[in-house]
Write a protein that holds these residues in place. Structure first.
Motif, PDB file in Angstrom:
ATOM      1  N   SER A  57       0.846  -1.181   0.000  1.00 12.06           N
ATOM      2  CA  SER A  57       0.000   0.000   0.000  1.00 12.06           C
ATOM      3  C   SER A  57       0.890   1.243   0.000  1.00 12.06           C
ATOM      4  CB  SER A  57      -0.939  -0.006   1.201  1.00 12.06           C
ATOM      5  OG  SER A  57      -0.229  -0.269   2.389  1.00 12.06           O
ATOM      6  N   HIS A  59       1.242   5.568   0.886  1.00  6.03           N
ATOM      7  CA  HIS A  59       0.717   6.731   1.593  1.00  6.03           C
ATOM      8  C   HIS A  59       1.439   7.988   1.137  1.00  6.03           C
ATOM      9  CE1 HIS A  59       4.197   5.514   4.103  1.00  6.03           C
ATOM     10  NE2 HIS A  59       4.314   6.806   4.381  1.00  6.03           N
ATOM     11  N   SER A 170      -3.305   4.700  -0.752  1.00  6.17           N
ATOM     12  CA  SER A 170      -4.330   4.040   0.055  1.00  6.17           C
ATOM     13  C   SER A 170      -4.587   4.812   1.344  1.00  6.17           C
ATOM     14  CB  SER A 170      -3.905   2.608   0.380  1.00  6.17           C
ATOM     15  OG  SER A 170      -2.600   2.580   0.938  1.00  6.17           O
ATOM     16  N   ASP A 171      -3.574   5.580   1.790  1.00 10.17           N
ATOM     17  CA  ASP A 171      -3.709   6.389   3.006  1.00 10.17           C
ATOM     18  C   ASP A 171      -3.149   7.782   2.734  1.00 10.17           C
ATOM     19  OD1 ASP A 171      -4.444   4.492   5.501  1.00 10.17           O
ATOM     20  OD2 ASP A 171      -3.173   3.394   4.100  1.00 10.17           O
ATOM     21  N   GLN A 189     -12.147   9.787   0.379  1.00 10.55           N
ATOM     22  CA  GLN A 189     -12.751   8.621   1.013  1.00 10.55           C
ATOM     23  C   GLN A 189     -13.710   7.908   0.058  1.00 10.55           C
ATOM     24  OE1 GLN A 189     -14.356  10.753   4.355  1.00 10.55           O
ATOM     25  NE2 GLN A 189     -12.763  10.038   5.744  1.00 10.55           N
ATOM     26  N   ALA A 193      -9.754   5.784  -0.281  1.00  9.35           N
ATOM     27  CA  ALA A 193      -8.577   6.139   0.508  1.00  9.35           C
ATOM     28  C   ALA A 193      -8.987   6.479   1.938  1.00  9.35           C
ATOM     29  CB  ALA A 193      -7.848   7.329  -0.118  1.00  9.35           C
ATOM     30  N   ARG A 194      -8.101   6.192   2.877  1.00 13.44           N
ATOM     31  CA  ARG A 194      -8.303   6.600   4.261  1.00 13.44           C
ATOM     32  C   ARG A 194      -7.525   7.893   4.498  1.00 13.44           C
ATOM     33  NH1 ARG A 194     -10.091   3.377   8.092  1.00 13.44           N
ATOM     34  NH2 ARG A 194      -8.544   4.085   9.615  1.00 13.44           N
ATOM     35  N   VAL A 195      -8.148   8.828   5.205  1.00 13.33           N
ATOM     36  CA  VAL A 195      -7.545  10.143   5.438  1.00 13.33           C
ATOM     37  C   VAL A 195      -7.296  10.314   6.937  1.00 13.33           C
ATOM     38  CG1 VAL A 195      -7.751  12.628   5.127  1.00 13.33           C
ATOM     39  CG2 VAL A 195      -8.762  11.064   3.446  1.00 13.33           C
ATOM     40  N   HIS A 196      -6.043  10.633   7.281  1.00 15.83           N
ATOM     41  CA  HIS A 196      -5.625  10.764   8.671  1.00 15.83           C
ATOM     42  C   HIS A 196      -5.203  12.218   8.924  1.00 15.83           C
ATOM     43  CE1 HIS A 196      -5.423   6.323   8.530  1.00 15.83           C
ATOM     44  NE2 HIS A 196      -4.891   6.537   7.329  1.00 15.83           N
ATOM     45  N   VAL A 216     -12.562  12.898   9.116  1.00 20.11           N
ATOM     46  CA  VAL A 216     -11.372  12.082   8.850  1.00 20.11           C
ATOM     47  C   VAL A 216     -11.484  10.728   9.542  1.00 20.11           C
ATOM     48  CG1 VAL A 216      -9.885  14.072   8.482  1.00 20.11           C
ATOM     49  CG2 VAL A 216     -10.148  13.146  10.799  1.00 20.11           C
ATOM     50  N   ASP A 217     -10.599   9.805   9.119  1.00 19.35           N
ATOM     51  CA  ASP A 217     -10.623   8.452   9.666  1.00 19.35           C
ATOM     52  C   ASP A 217      -9.856   8.323  10.977  1.00 19.35           C
ATOM     53  OD1 ASP A 217     -12.008   6.871   7.458  1.00 19.35           O
ATOM     54  OD2 ASP A 217     -10.454   7.908   6.328  1.00 19.35           O
ATOM     55  N   SER A 218      -8.852   9.160  11.197  1.00 18.03           N
ATOM     56  CA  SER A 218      -8.115   9.139  12.460  1.00 18.03           C
ATOM     57  C   SER A 218      -7.493  10.511  12.683  1.00 18.03           C
ATOM     58  CB  SER A 218      -7.031   8.050  12.462  1.00 18.03           C
ATOM     59  OG  SER A 218      -5.958   8.411  11.593  1.00 18.03           O
TER      60      SER A 218
END
Length: 328
Positions: A57, A59, A170-171, A189, A193-196, A216-218
């Motif tokens: 993956s 980022h 992916s991130d 998203q 994709a995950r967004v931090h 956001v995811d985190s």
């Protein structure tokens, strides 16, 4: 009528001369052919799944420099005006990269996007030095008469959404706080994709918009101890010897590597094996405070500044680890 006459087939009419022959009906595939086709499909799916499983993956880090300068300056020096303090952007970017690698251990870094403003979008000397760093891309918006950034949020939105849409990441690590970024987060998203969201500790209240925090995811916030090594108030007292550091031709790589090993040996003698053993799980990275101490001591020994020399700073760490790890 006898039985033979009753059971004899009725002859079919013959096609006229010159007509195309009537095609024979297609019997269709047999069970063996169907089974072979299923096996081939399963083999193809297994190869695809195996390739996906071995593909790392990816980022990327999207940093709003205006937010970083203002938040870090306010936290460490009490002022947001970047003219009132010096920010070691190279060191801070490397710290962000190292932190991302520890959080996403099985992911590779695409690059760091560093968004800043400049008049007529012409790089300042500092922005030029940042642009020369490996794995870093500087993207510039405009500065208005009040030194306010214009167009930076739209650049972040465009890059974040485009990379997510093309499955290039992916991130996504987003360092900023503007509510205008919410639409970009939602779009990324939507493409999987995950967004931090990363931020810098606020002196009072918070310095990131609530709607952005909710989407956001985190979330992660860096405190004073993390930021302190990278921010220096102008006019503040500096360690003895810093003012005589040479800024000319940089030292050789082997000299820098040797100095890194020398500092590791000294730390072992002065601090003890147990104290340094705590850093081993983080290899090849150092805690931010230890990394800053290593840099300061190396610059004193070399009598040369390593700021702006990302490659030599990596060599310095390599020399440090080359001596430290065999001791355990």
């Amino acid at each position: 009528m006898d039985d033979a006459a009753e059971t004899s087939p009725i002859p079919l009419p013959r096609p006229p001369a010159g007509a195309d022959p009537v095609p024979e009906p297609y019997p269709g595939p047999g069970l063996g052919e169907i089974a072979a086709g299923i096996r081939r499909t399963n083999e193809l799916l297994q190869r695809v799944l195996a390739e996906v499983a071995t593909t790392p993956s990816t980022h990327a880090v999207f940093a709003d420099a205006g937010y970083v300068y203002a938040a870090a300056g306010r936290l460490v020096t009490g002022v947001e005006d970047r003219r009132a303090f010096d920010l070691d952007a190279e060191g801070l970017i490397e710290a962000f990269i190292d932190k991302a690698r520890t959080i996403f251990p099985d992911s590779r870094l695409l690059r760091v996007y560093w968004y800043d403003g400049a008049r007529r979008r012409i790089h300042t000397p500092e922005q030029q030095r940042i642009a020369e760093l490996p794995d870093v891309k500087v993207r510039l918006g405009n500065l208005n008469a009040n030194n306010q950034q214009k167009g930076v949020d739209s650049l972040i939105r465009g890059d974040l959404e485009s990379l997510a849409r093309h499955r290039a990441i992916s991130d996504a690590v987003l360092i900023g706080g503007d509510e205008d970024l919410v639409s970009a987060v939602e779009a990324a998203q939507g493409y999987g994709a995950r967004v931090h969201l990363w931020g810098i500790e606020a002196v009072a209240g918070r310095n990131q918009a609530g709607p952005l925090l909710w989407e956001v995811d985190s979330q992660r916030v860096f405190d004073l101890e993390f930021c302190k090594p990278y921010v220096t108030g102008r006019g503040a007292s500096e360690p003895a010897g810093d003012h005589v550091l040479c800024e000319g031709h940089p030292p050789g790589r082997e000299d820098v590597r040797f100095v890194g090993a020398r500092i590791a040996a000294r730390w072992l003698a002065e601090r003890g094996r147990d104290a340094l053993a705590e850093m081993l799980p983080g290899y090849p990275y150092l805690p931010p405070q230890a990394d800053q101490e290593l840099l300061n001591e190396a610059e004193e020994l070399l009598q040369h500044s390593l700021r702006g020399h990302a490659g030599l700073r990596r060599v310095l760490r390599d020399g440090f680890w080359d001596h430290l790890r065999p001791q355990y």
